[in-house]
Design a protein around this motif. Structure first.
Motif, mmCIF file in Angstrom:
data_model
loop_
_atom_site.group_PDB
_atom_site.id
_atom_site.type_symbol
_atom_site.label_atom_id
_atom_site.label_comp_id
_atom_site.label_asym_id
_atom_site.label_seq_id
_atom_site.Cartn_x
_atom_site.Cartn_y
_atom_site.Cartn_z
ATOM 1 N N GLU A 7 42.929 50.771 34.038
ATOM 2 C CA GLU A 7 42.007 49.764 34.559
ATOM 3 C C GLU A 7 41.282 50.271 35.803
ATOM 4 O O GLU A 7 40.087 50.018 35.989
ATOM 5 C CB GLU A 7 42.774 48.478 34.864
ATOM 6 N N THR A 25 38.842 43.402 37.780
ATOM 7 C CA THR A 25 39.908 43.744 36.832
ATOM 8 C C THR A 25 40.742 42.505 36.549
ATOM 9 O O THR A 25 40.783 41.554 37.331
ATOM 10 C CB THR A 25 40.820 44.850 37.390
ATOM 11 N N ASN A 26 41.409 42.532 35.399
ATOM 12 C CA ASN A 26 42.319 41.452 35.000
ATOM 13 C C ASN A 26 41.655 40.074 35.056
ATOM 14 O O ASN A 26 42.179 39.129 35.651
ATOM 15 C CB ASN A 26 43.580 41.462 35.877
ATOM 16 N N LYS A 28 40.656 36.498 34.055
ATOM 17 C CA LYS A 28 41.197 35.385 33.291
ATOM 18 C C LYS A 28 40.418 34.137 33.655
ATOM 19 O O LYS A 28 39.980 33.970 34.801
ATOM 20 C CB LYS A 28 42.685 35.172 33.587
ATOM 21 N N GLU A 75 42.797 37.792 28.385
ATOM 22 C CA GLU A 75 42.673 38.520 29.643
ATOM 23 C C GLU A 75 41.829 39.754 29.363
ATOM 24 O O GLU A 75 42.135 40.523 28.458
ATOM 25 C CB GLU A 75 44.029 38.932 30.211
ATOM 26 N N ASP A 77 40.524 43.288 30.669
ATOM 27 C CA ASP A 77 41.031 44.267 31.633
ATOM 28 C C ASP A 77 40.041 44.566 32.747
ATOM 29 O O ASP A 77 40.403 44.590 33.927
ATOM 30 C CB ASP A 77 41.402 45.572 30.913
#
Length: 239
Positions: A7, A25-26, A28, A75, A77
């Motif tokens: 990532e 990043t990540n 959600k 989610e 990345d």
């Protein structure tokens, strides 16, 4: 906080190669956000499930009964947006860094999960942002050729199914030597120009470069052999 080197690499790629001014990043979704165009998303889920089941025998939404449940699992990345004179362009990337190749199930299950990832990411971007164009990427430094062949076989079909729903996303699978040429090498070329300590992939290379020239070759080989023993073969899983 969990840190994934893949990532971090893709974050640097979006920032310095694709020149995205916003990168996260990540990603959600928040439970406070309103999911829009639910009728379109539900039809896309139904149509895509039937398409890939009829053509390939794939069950891409196993255990998932509705769009709300599907989106809840999502989610992404790495996500980035490039703003320029020709308009805004969004990138959404899922990266899998498994040193022995993709490590989640047999060939069919691998392909099913990648298809699901692409479609779910598209649903998130459209459902929350109302954006109908962009680039969706699945990136991995190592995918065995038998699996890669099946993935490539489906890539145009993913684009077709999305296009039928009015979504014009480019589908890109970047793996193996393409990963090296299109992602890794361009990022390596930026190492000397980046001073952001939050970019852990680049910072680790900068630290290595401080001492690489002074290490005896025998020591380098010993360190590499030890590293191979401690690096896990499965660094990341995807749902």
């Amino acid at each position: 906080m969990k840190i994934e080197i893949g990532e971090s690499l893709l974050l640097s790629w979006l920032r310095h190669v694709k020149e995205c001014q916003l990168v996260q990043t990540n990603w959600k979704a928040s439970s406070k956000w309103e999911l829009k165009y639910i009728d379109v998303l539900e039809k896309l889920m139904t149509d895509s499930s039937e398409f890939f089941a009829n053509k390939y025998g794939y069950g891409i939404y196993k255990g998932t009964s509705n769009v709300g449940q599907l989106i809840l699992q999502a989610e992404i990345d790495v996500m980035g947006i490039n703003f320029d004179d020709s308009g805004n362009h969004i990138y959404a990337i899922d990266v899998a860094f498994h040193t022995n190749g993709l490590q989640y199930g047999g060939k069919m299950e691998k392909v099913e999960k990648i298809i699901k990832k692409f479609l779910r990411t598209a649903m998130c971007i459209y459902g929350y942002y109302g954006i109908t164009e962009g680039t969706l990427v699945f990136a991995s430094p190592k995918i065995h050729m038998a699996t890669m062949s099946l993935i490539n076989e489906c890539s145009e079909d993913i684009g077709y199914v999305l296009n039928q729903a009015g979504l014009n996303y480019k589908i890109r699978i970047i793996a193996n030597e393409d990963f090296n040429e299109k992602i890794l090498e361009p990022v390596l070329n930026t190492v000397g120009d980046v001073a952001d300590t939050s970019e852990l992939f680049i910072r680790s290379l900068q630290m290595y470069n401080l001492f690489a020239g002074s290490k005896p070759k025998a020591l380098v080989k010993t360190v590499n052999r030890r590293a191979e023993k401690i690096i896990p073969t499965d660094l990341e899983t995807i749902e």
